[in-house]
Design a protein around this motif. Sequence first.
Motif, PDB file in Angstrom:
ATOM      1  N   LYS A 183       0.863  -1.417   0.038  1.00  0.00           N
ATOM      2  CA  LYS A 183       0.032   0.467  -0.079  1.00  0.00           C
ATOM      3  C   LYS A 183       0.953   1.165   0.324  1.00  0.00           C
ATOM      4  N   VAL A 184       1.783   0.925   0.396  1.00  0.00           N
ATOM      5  CA  VAL A 184       2.996   2.248   0.965  1.00  0.00           C
ATOM      6  C   VAL A 184       3.811   2.608   0.178  1.00  0.00           C
ATOM      7  N   ASN A 185       4.673   1.577  -0.769  1.00  0.00           N
ATOM      8  CA  ASN A 185       5.127   1.210  -2.685  1.00  0.00           C
ATOM      9  C   ASN A 185       6.854   0.771  -1.921  1.00  0.00           C
ATOM     10  N   LYS A 186       6.486   0.079  -0.516  1.00  0.00           N
ATOM     11  CA  LYS A 186       7.776  -0.697   0.127  1.00  0.00           C
ATOM     12  C   LYS A 186       8.290  -1.749  -1.245  1.00  0.00           C
ATOM     13  N   VAL A 187       9.380  -1.867  -0.917  1.00  0.00           N
ATOM     14  CA  VAL A 187      11.022  -2.316  -1.291  1.00  0.00           C
ATOM     15  C   VAL A 187      11.805  -3.354  -0.188  1.00  0.00           C
ATOM     16  N   LEU A 188      11.498  -4.939  -0.969  1.00  0.00           N
ATOM     17  CA  LEU A 188      11.905  -5.464   0.121  1.00  0.00           C
ATOM     18  C   LEU A 188      13.597  -5.729  -0.431  1.00  0.00           C
ATOM     19  N   VAL A 189      14.484  -5.453   0.486  1.00  0.00           N
ATOM     20  CA  VAL A 189      15.617  -5.635  -0.761  1.00  0.00           C
ATOM     21  C   VAL A 189      15.878  -6.885   0.938  1.00  0.00           C
TER      22      VAL A 189
ATOM     23  N   PHE B 131      11.876  -5.000   4.289  1.00  0.00           N
ATOM     24  CA  PHE B 131      11.447  -3.952   3.804  1.00  0.00           C
ATOM     25  C   PHE B 131      11.830  -2.497   4.058  1.00  0.00           C
ATOM     26  N   TYR B 132      11.805  -2.024   2.793  1.00  0.00           N
ATOM     27  CA  TYR B 132      12.174  -0.546   3.118  1.00  0.00           C
ATOM     28  C   TYR B 132      11.867   0.325   2.427  1.00  0.00           C
ATOM     29  N   ASP B 133      11.550   1.554   2.487  1.00  0.00           N
ATOM     30  CA  ASP B 133      10.298   2.874   1.554  1.00  0.00           C
ATOM     31  C   ASP B 133      11.478   2.890   0.332  1.00  0.00           C
TER      32      ASP B 133
END
Length: 343
Positions: free
Chosen positions: A133-139, A148-150
């Motif tokens: 929902k808040v466009n996070k990215v799994l790194v 997850f990071y912004d």
Amino acid sequence: MYESANVSDDADRTAFRRAEKKYKLYYEQDSKFSRKKKLPKPVDLSSVLDFNSVSQDFNKTGALPDGIRVAEADAQVFCIENRPGFYFIPNALSLEEQCKWIKESLTSFPQPPNRTNHNAIYGPVADLFDSAKVNKVLVQEDTNRWKFYDGEEAIAKAKQTSCKSVSASVLLRKLRWSTLGLQFDWSKRNYDVSLPHNNIPDALCQLARTHAAIAMPAGEEFLPEGAIVNYFGLGDTLGGHLDDMEADWSKPIVSMSLGCKAIFLLGGKSKEDPPHAMYLRSGDVVLMAGEARECFHGVPRIFIDEENADIGALESELSHESGHFFAEYIKTSRININIRQVF
């Protein structure tokens, strides 16, 4: 159980496989259509059984199609005469119940320690829906750990360390299954009672018990112990299979449909037996017990176009109740919750 693209010529010769290929989504091979404007090939749906229409006609006239009967204990439950142990309950779930279990399927059911198809690559992935929902990215932090990071933070970290990353929204769209209650081990095709898990919610257990009652052996109550939640997007299918890992096949599998309309194939004990094709709509419940547990079944197609998906009221209710994100997901998706008594 999701269908592989590589199927042998021998498999094509079975009646079940021919039905799968008949209803599967294919596109017109025409150079004048770009990839963004691919048109589905037309398919003859005239022989697909529509229990919603059957129910409406029965309530008006008392008439039923050949081979269809109502269950002795409930006139709103339909059976197929040559598939004993199969029960179809159209519109079994209210709009409120459908919305509730769609939200639970996307937010709670994939939560660790429950397992999903993502575990094999990313390990336990927590808060996937909220992160999407808040466009996070799994790194990838190291070999066995992802976080997850912004978005901007993830880009900076990936540049610094050259590590792998994937957006939460992509992972959400690639979510194919989750398990709750006793965990099913797909690699071994059995239930692993040693794996930690979250229990099936009490409200879902009660709902399953209520609908399962008509298919239970006399004097027994359904005990929900495990569930598999399947998630379908455009073009996804579920190949013909048996659910045969539970100890007592006299107990039903309780299958709840949510989201876009699908075609369900109910075959026989051999894939050579011609299957019955029927629509599954959001809110329908199917029970398979006894002999029906030995029948091959699958889902060759879901419909996401506005004309055929049949989710207008559900989409409006979700948007009104929970905001647009759940509605945006379900307008191109189907969720199926299969609840089982394992032992």
